[in-house]
Design a protein around this motif. Structure first.
Motif, mmCIF file in Angstrom:
data_model
loop_
_atom_site.group_PDB
_atom_site.id
_atom_site.type_symbol
_atom_site.label_atom_id
_atom_site.label_comp_id
_atom_site.label_asym_id
_atom_site.label_seq_id
_atom_site.Cartn_x
_atom_site.Cartn_y
_atom_site.Cartn_z
ATOM 1 N N CYS A 221 7.187 -0.974 2.082
ATOM 2 C CA CYS A 221 6.319 -2.109 1.793
ATOM 3 C C CYS A 221 5.047 -1.924 2.620
ATOM 4 C CB CYS A 221 6.992 -3.423 2.143
ATOM 5 S SG CYS A 221 7.339 -3.609 3.865
ATOM 6 N N ILE A 222 4.028 -2.690 2.278
ATOM 7 C CA ILE A 222 2.771 -2.630 3.028
ATOM 8 C C ILE A 222 2.470 -4.025 3.556
ATOM 9 C CG2 ILE A 222 0.304 -2.129 2.931
ATOM 10 C CD1 ILE A 222 0.930 -0.223 0.595
ATOM 11 N N ILE A 223 2.330 -4.133 4.883
ATOM 12 C CA ILE A 223 1.966 -5.404 5.510
ATOM 13 C C ILE A 223 0.452 -5.424 5.643
ATOM 14 C CG2 ILE A 223 2.227 -6.830 7.573
ATOM 15 C CD1 ILE A 223 4.945 -6.424 6.708
ATOM 16 N N VAL A 224 -0.177 -6.455 5.109
ATOM 17 C CA VAL A 224 -1.629 -6.581 5.216
ATOM 18 C C VAL A 224 -1.923 -7.751 6.130
ATOM 19 C CG1 VAL A 224 -3.728 -7.059 3.954
ATOM 20 C CG2 VAL A 224 -1.990 -5.624 2.941
ATOM 21 N N SER A 225 -2.749 -7.521 7.158
ATOM 22 C CA SER A 225 -2.952 -8.588 8.131
ATOM 23 C C SER A 225 -4.393 -8.636 8.621
ATOM 24 C CB SER A 225 -2.009 -8.362 9.309
ATOM 25 O OG SER A 225 -2.302 -9.258 10.345
ATOM 26 N N ASN A 226 -4.778 -9.792 9.135
ATOM 27 C CA ASN A 226 -6.083 -9.884 9.799
ATOM 28 C C ASN A 226 -5.971 -9.232 11.180
ATOM 29 O OD1 ASN A 226 -4.357 -11.991 10.588
ATOM 30 N ND2 ASN A 226 -6.058 -13.147 11.419
ATOM 31 N N HIS A 227 -7.092 -8.843 11.750
ATOM 32 C CA HIS A 227 -7.045 -8.002 12.950
ATOM 33 C C HIS A 227 -7.994 -8.531 14.019
ATOM 34 C CE1 HIS A 227 -5.861 -4.641 15.178
ATOM 35 N NE2 HIS A 227 -6.728 -3.744 14.789
ATOM 36 N N ASN A 228 -7.412 -9.009 15.133
ATOM 37 C CA ASN A 228 -8.244 -9.517 16.226
ATOM 38 C C ASN A 228 -7.971 -8.834 17.556
ATOM 39 O OD1 ASN A 228 -8.039 -12.670 14.717
ATOM 40 N ND2 ASN A 228 -9.940 -11.590 15.108
ATOM 41 N N SER A 229 -6.859 -8.097 17.637
ATOM 42 C CA SER A 229 -6.429 -7.624 18.949
ATOM 43 C C SER A 229 -5.512 -6.425 18.779
ATOM 44 C CB SER A 229 -5.677 -8.765 19.647
ATOM 45 O OG SER A 229 -4.955 -8.267 20.733
ATOM 46 N N ILE B 263 2.599 -7.415 1.494
ATOM 47 C CA ILE B 263 2.895 -8.716 2.099
ATOM 48 C C ILE B 263 1.736 -9.168 2.987
ATOM 49 C CG2 ILE B 263 4.492 -9.964 3.604
ATOM 50 C CD1 ILE B 263 6.074 -7.087 2.395
ATOM 51 N N PRO B 264 1.042 -10.252 2.600
ATOM 52 C CA PRO B 264 -0.043 -10.744 3.439
ATOM 53 C C PRO B 264 0.509 -11.529 4.634
ATOM 54 C CG PRO B 264 -0.238 -11.500 1.151
ATOM 55 C CD PRO B 264 1.146 -10.992 1.347
ATOM 56 N N ASN C 247 10.642 5.168 2.897
ATOM 57 C CA ASN C 247 10.935 3.742 3.130
ATOM 58 C C ASN C 247 10.223 3.157 4.353
ATOM 59 O OD1 ASN C 247 12.516 3.695 0.924
ATOM 60 N ND2 ASN C 247 14.464 3.860 2.037
ATOM 61 N N SER C 248 9.030 3.626 4.657
ATOM 62 C CA SER C 248 8.323 3.102 5.810
ATOM 63 C C SER C 248 7.742 1.718 5.536
ATOM 64 C CB SER C 248 7.184 4.036 6.196
ATOM 65 O OG SER C 248 7.679 5.079 6.973
ATOM 66 N N ILE C 249 7.537 0.988 6.627
ATOM 67 C CA ILE C 249 6.837 -0.295 6.562
ATOM 68 C C ILE C 249 5.431 -0.018 7.084
ATOM 69 C CG2 ILE C 249 6.766 -2.646 7.444
ATOM 70 C CD1 ILE C 249 9.896 -2.218 7.903
ATOM 71 N N VAL C 250 4.474 0.035 6.180
ATOM 72 C CA VAL C 250 3.116 0.416 6.563
ATOM 73 C C VAL C 250 2.317 -0.839 6.910
ATOM 74 C CG1 VAL C 250 0.980 1.473 5.755
ATOM 75 C CG2 VAL C 250 3.181 2.489 5.159
ATOM 76 N N ILE C 251 1.586 -0.781 8.020
ATOM 77 C CA ILE C 251 0.722 -1.904 8.398
ATOM 78 C C ILE C 251 -0.729 -1.505 8.158
ATOM 79 C CG2 ILE C 251 -0.050 -3.382 10.288
ATOM 80 C CD1 ILE C 251 2.640 -2.977 11.602
ATOM 81 N N LEU C 252 -1.471 -2.385 7.494
ATOM 82 C CA LEU C 252 -2.865 -2.079 7.204
ATOM 83 C C LEU C 252 -3.740 -3.295 7.532
ATOM 84 C CD1 LEU C 252 -4.609 0.139 5.293
ATOM 85 C CD2 LEU C 252 -4.763 -1.926 3.976
ATOM 86 N N TYR C 253 -4.843 -3.043 8.189
ATOM 87 C CA TYR C 253 -5.794 -4.123 8.493
ATOM 88 C C TYR C 253 -7.024 -3.939 7.625
ATOM 89 C CZ TYR C 253 -2.801 -4.417 12.610
ATOM 90 O OH TYR C 253 -1.729 -4.513 13.439
#
Lengths: 317, 213
Positions: free
Chosen positions: B38-46, B153-154, B116-122
């Motif tokens: 899955c791909i985690i999409v998130s805002n990025h502050n830190s 996933i946002p 099957n990785s969990i990818v994080i993307l900003y």
């Protein structure tokens, strides 16, 4: 200077037994009354085990361990307060300085420097916080922000720090303080305070009709308050002569004080949460909410019981 | 061997530190995926964003987490590069546009997702001002188009801009709020996808602002 006593160990075992019986009782009740939702109560019982386990460190370890535990309680409470207030990012360095008051308070207690413990937050933090903000050159909401921070440090670090101050009692061994044991006093306070919270809740649930402060908390009723204080006074009069050097008469007074001010501490924190618009201070303890929701009554009862006792036995102030 | 060390590190250091020094207030935790890909999409502050997102998962799954991170920053010197690639499993992304670097990146991403990785993307591209969102870059739409069957996933994180913002060295403890939204998938075209993603994040941000008033 102080050591845990057989009385404390027996009390801890008694607390565990009481917790066990209550937990079984709740589970049986949940089985019988299937139409009532007990999930929150079950969650609360599980969390109580963790709380007792955590607090046991204060009573079994040495002074340093006990004080660090108190420091952790102060830290978690202050973190919750700062997080639900929502400060501007510009003020984050101010918050950092406010957090630093915790190791200072713990250090003063550890070195038995009780005068500094009394003074540091009300006086020196009061001077330091505006000073730090001047250095940052930020005048926006100056009084408001410095007051909010000072209030938080008093509420979470100063008052809860009194839990650690009990570990210093008696300040000096004299004939009048020979049988004073600070740990036993703290145990007395924590038991009576916790049972006060519980009995006010139960009395309110069973018989509560007329709310005392409808604008702040509709769940706090006259029946809960009066029944709670009465129960607490009975408990205190039973435990006082066993755990502390207080006579029956003094124990009754202590029970009345803890019952009444425990209620007030609870309502004050409800008012704070209502003001900022949160229901629980955080979700740290499943079923209970945050740590501030659990220690709210102690913010009043810990310093008041401490000074009440010291005054009666001519110690410190 | 390294995996055992990493799991111990996650369990005994990373998780307790996050819960003790920060504290998480997670909303809609049921939307957190049980497993990759899955791909985690998130805002990025830190920098703490990645660590907090990792602790949302059980330690077993934390080994599978691959944050996409800027190569010029996280491969800058040998020590940082070792930590980034070995401990945090980053997928390096070069910010300079070159054909070979891009191909290498997409190849690596593809490999991780098959694994099957969990990818994080900003999608903001870099850490911005505390608790302010920048315009999303369209790279996420491109990735989503290449992998239309992978859930995206946002996740909105609030509060870490207070704890450790960009360019600050002092850490200030703060409880952060995390909103996890339901997974979305790529449909029709890129513009529509970006619009959908932007609306979801605006709604999440709005949800928190309303409570503050």
């Amino acid at each position: 200077m102080f050591q845990t006593t057989p009385l404390i160990q027996n009390s801890l075992i008694a607390i565990l037994a009481l917790l066990f019986c209550t937990h079984i009782f709740v589970l049986i009740l949940a089985r019988i009354k299937k139409n009532v939702d007990f999930s929150n109560l079950k969650l609360r019982m599980k969390s109580w085990w963790l709380i007792v386990f955590f607090l046991a460190f204060i009573f079994l370890g040495n002074k340093a361990v006990g004080l660090v535990m108190v420091g952790i309680i102060c830290f978690l409470a202050l973190k919750e307060y700062f997080s639900f207030i929502h400060f501007e990012p510009d003020d984050r360095k101010l918050l950092f300085w406010a957090y630093l008051s915790i190791p200072f308070q713990i250090y003063f207690l550890y070195t038995n420097w009780i005068i500094m413990f009394y003074l540091f937050v009300p006086l020196y933090m009061f001077l330091i916080i505006p000073l730090r903000r001047i250095l940052a050159g930020n005048v926006k909401n100056f009084i408001k922000v410095t007051s909010l921070i000072q209030w938080g440090v008093i509420l979470n670090v100063y008052t809860l720090g009194y839990l650690g101050a009990f570990l210093l009692l008696p300040f000096a061994k004299t004939s009048s303080t020979a049988n004073v044991n600070g740990l036993q006093l703290l145990l007395f306070l924590l038991i009576v305070n916790a049972l006060n919270d519980a009995s006010q809740y139960v009395w309110g649930k069973l018989f509560g009709k007329k709310p005392i402060v409808p604008n702040i908390s509709p769940h706090k009723t006259w029946a809960g308050f009066i029944g709670g204080v009465a129960t607490t006074t009975v408990i205190a009069s039973l435990l006082g002569p066993v755990l502390t050097p207080m006579s029956l008469k003094v124990s009754v007074c202590a029970g009345l004080l803890i019952g009444t001010f425990g209620f007030i501490g609870d309502v004050v924190l409800s008012a704070v949460k209502r003001d900022v618009g949160v229901k629980d201070s955080s979700n740290l303890i499943p079923g209970h909410g945050g740590i501030l929701d659990r220690v709210d009554s102690l913010t009043y009862t810990a310093p008041i019981f401490f000074h009440f006792f010291c005054y009666l036995y001519q110690m410190g102030l | 061997m390294l995996n055992i060390f990493k799991r111990i590190f996650y369990l005994l250091i990373l998780k307790p530190l996050v819960y003790f020094c920060l504290g998480l207030n997670i909303r809609n935790a049921e939307n957190i995926p049980k497993d990759g890909p899955c791909i985690i999409v998130s805002n990025h502050n830190s920098h703490l964003d990645t660590i907090v997102l990792m602790t949302l998962f059980p330690t077993r799954k934390m080994l599978k987490i691959s944050p996409i991170a800027a190569a010029d920053y996280f491969l800058a010197n040998k020590i940082i590069a070792w930590i980034s690639t070995r401990i945090f499993n980053i997928i390096p992304l070069s910010r300079k546009v070159s054909k070979t670097a891009q191909e290498e990146f997409y190849h690596e991403l593809d490999k991780r997702l098959k694994n099957n990785s969990i990818v994080i993307l900003y999608p903001e591209g870099s850490r911005g001002e505390p608790d302010k969102m920048m315009k999303f870059k369209s790279g996420i739409a491109h990735i989503a188009k290449l992998h239309p069957d992978i859930p995206i996933i946002p996740v909105y994180i609030e509060g870490l801009g207070m704890a450790l913002p960009r360019g600050e060295a002092i850490f200030v403890p703060a409880i952060c709020t995390i909103i996890v939204e339901k997974a979305i998938y790529f449909e029709h075209d890129k513009e529509e996808f970006m619009e959908k993603l932007k609306n979801i994040f605006d709604d999440m941000q709005q949800e928190l602002v309303k409570e503050e008033i």
